[in-house]
Design a protein around this motif. Structure first.
Motif, PDB file in Angstrom:
ATOM      1  N   VAL A 237     125.943  76.564  10.791  1.00 35.46           N
ATOM      2  CA  VAL A 237     125.191  77.791  11.085  1.00 35.46           C
ATOM      3  C   VAL A 237     123.975  77.896  10.166  1.00 35.46           C
ATOM      4  O   VAL A 237     122.882  78.247  10.615  1.00 35.46           O
ATOM      5  N   PHE A 238     124.143  77.557   8.902  1.00 44.74           N
ATOM      6  CA  PHE A 238     123.024  77.608   7.950  1.00 44.74           C
ATOM      7  C   PHE A 238     121.920  76.640   8.381  1.00 44.74           C
ATOM      8  O   PHE A 238     120.747  76.997   8.390  1.00 44.74           O
ATOM      9  N   SER A 239     122.313  75.415   8.753  1.00 43.98           N
ATOM     10  CA  SER A 239     121.316  74.426   9.178  1.00 43.98           C
ATOM     11  C   SER A 239     120.597  74.870  10.447  1.00 43.98           C
ATOM     12  O   SER A 239     119.372  74.722  10.561  1.00 43.98           O
TER      13      SER A 239
ATOM     14  N   ARG B 208     122.079  72.184  24.323  1.00 46.08           N
ATOM     15  CA  ARG B 208     120.657  72.439  24.606  1.00 46.08           C
ATOM     16  C   ARG B 208     119.767  71.523  23.781  1.00 46.08           C
ATOM     17  O   ARG B 208     118.714  71.081  24.247  1.00 46.08           O
ATOM     18  N   GLN B 209     120.187  71.229  22.561  1.00 45.62           N
ATOM     19  CA  GLN B 209     119.439  70.276  21.742  1.00 45.62           C
ATOM     20  C   GLN B 209     119.487  68.884  22.386  1.00 45.62           C
ATOM     21  O   GLN B 209     118.480  68.184  22.456  1.00 45.62           O
ATOM     22  N   ARG B 210     120.661  68.492  22.893  1.00 46.31           N
ATOM     23  CA  ARG B 210     120.796  67.196  23.550  1.00 46.31           C
ATOM     24  C   ARG B 210     119.897  67.122  24.780  1.00 46.31           C
ATOM     25  O   ARG B 210     119.225  66.110  25.011  1.00 46.31           O
TER      26      ARG B 210
ATOM     27  N   PHE C  87     129.561  78.858  21.062  1.00 44.05           N
ATOM     28  CA  PHE C  87     128.117  79.026  20.977  1.00 44.05           C
ATOM     29  C   PHE C  87     127.465  77.852  20.249  1.00 44.05           C
ATOM     30  O   PHE C  87     126.348  77.445  20.593  1.00 44.05           O
ATOM     31  N   ILE C  88     128.145  77.305  19.258  1.00 44.47           N
ATOM     32  CA  ILE C  88     127.632  76.111  18.586  1.00 44.47           C
ATOM     33  C   ILE C  88     127.552  74.965  19.589  1.00 44.47           C
ATOM     34  O   ILE C  88     126.559  74.234  19.641  1.00 44.47           O
ATOM     35  N   ALA C  89     128.579  74.818  20.410  1.00 47.72           N
ATOM     36  CA  ALA C  89     128.584  73.759  21.425  1.00 47.72           C
ATOM     37  C   ALA C  89     127.437  73.938  22.412  1.00 47.72           C
ATOM     38  O   ALA C  89     126.781  72.963  22.803  1.00 47.72           O
TER      39      ALA C  89
ATOM     40  N   GLN D 167     122.294  82.863  19.477  1.00 43.48           N
ATOM     41  CA  GLN D 167     123.655  83.246  19.842  1.00 43.48           C
ATOM     42  C   GLN D 167     124.658  82.807  18.780  1.00 43.48           C
ATOM     43  O   GLN D 167     125.607  83.533  18.478  1.00 43.48           O
ATOM     44  N   VAL D 168     124.454  81.621  18.218  1.00 43.30           N
ATOM     45  CA  VAL D 168     125.345  81.133  17.152  1.00 43.30           C
ATOM     46  C   VAL D 168     125.292  82.079  15.962  1.00 43.30           C
ATOM     47  O   VAL D 168     126.328  82.466  15.407  1.00 43.30           O
ATOM     48  N   ILE D 169     124.101  82.470  15.575  1.00 45.50           N
ATOM     49  CA  ILE D 169     123.933  83.340  14.410  1.00 45.50           C
ATOM     50  C   ILE D 169     124.522  84.719  14.695  1.00 45.50           C
ATOM     51  O   ILE D 169     125.216  85.294  13.852  1.00 45.50           O
TER      52      ILE D 169
END
Length: 174
Positions: free
Chosen positions: A49-51, A141-143, A134-136, A124-126
């Motif tokens: 989450v920090f990254s 989306r990054q992929r 939400f991390i997934a 959403q993750v934050i």
């Protein structure tokens, strides 16, 4: 009825001037203590989450620059197309140049859109304090963004190779 029973019965009657009292039906559930009821917070999730949080401003910057680049390409394409009367060399290829600039602008807009989708996933993750689903979603989306950029890079490198090959053949044919 003796005097003690009268006092008890009067105490049970509602007094309109008395502050409300808590009963079994009006009690609110007490907040859970994080240390007792919640699973322990995973430091790896906190690091993720920090990254993601530190990456978000850069993603916003490059997404915005992508959209500005798309607008710039369309404007420059329109300028190229309308400058047909001032330059004979550009005038012959003005419409073709505009189409090329328009295609590049669309590619930049798609990149910007994918970056903003990734940024929204990070938001959403934050907001969810690091929920794994939400991390997934954010990582997916990054992929998608990098897959699109990878395909676009292969296509552009192929076009560069064709252009260079065409220029060499043109030079040798003279």
């Amino acid at each position: 009825m003796n005097r003690a029973e009268k006092i008890v019965s009067n105490a049970e009657e509602l007094n309109p001037y008395e502050a409300p009292k808590e009963t079994k039906t009006t009690k609110r559930p007490k907040k859970k203590k994080a240390s007792e009821d919640d699973p322990p917070h995973d430091p790896a999730i906190d690091a993720i989450v920090f990254s993601l949080q530190k990456t978000r401003p850069w993603i916003s910057l490059f997404g915005t620059l992508s959209f500005l680049g798309a607008v710039g390409l369309v404007v420059f394409g329109l300028y190229t197309m309308t400058s047909t009367s001032t330059s004979r060399a550009i005038g012959e290829f003005g419409a073709v140049a505009f189409i090329v600039y328009l295609i590049l602008a669309i590619l930049y807009a798609v990149i910007g859109t994918r970056l903003f989708r990734y940024r929204d996933g990070i938001n959403q993750v934050i907001a969810s304090d690091g929920r794994l689903d939400f991390i997934a979603t954010a990582i997916e989306r990054q992929r998608e963004f990098w897959a699109f950029v990878g395909v676009m890079t292969v296509v552009l490198l192929s076009l560069y190779a064709l252009i260079i090959l065409g220029a060499i053949m043109f030079a040798l044919g003279r």
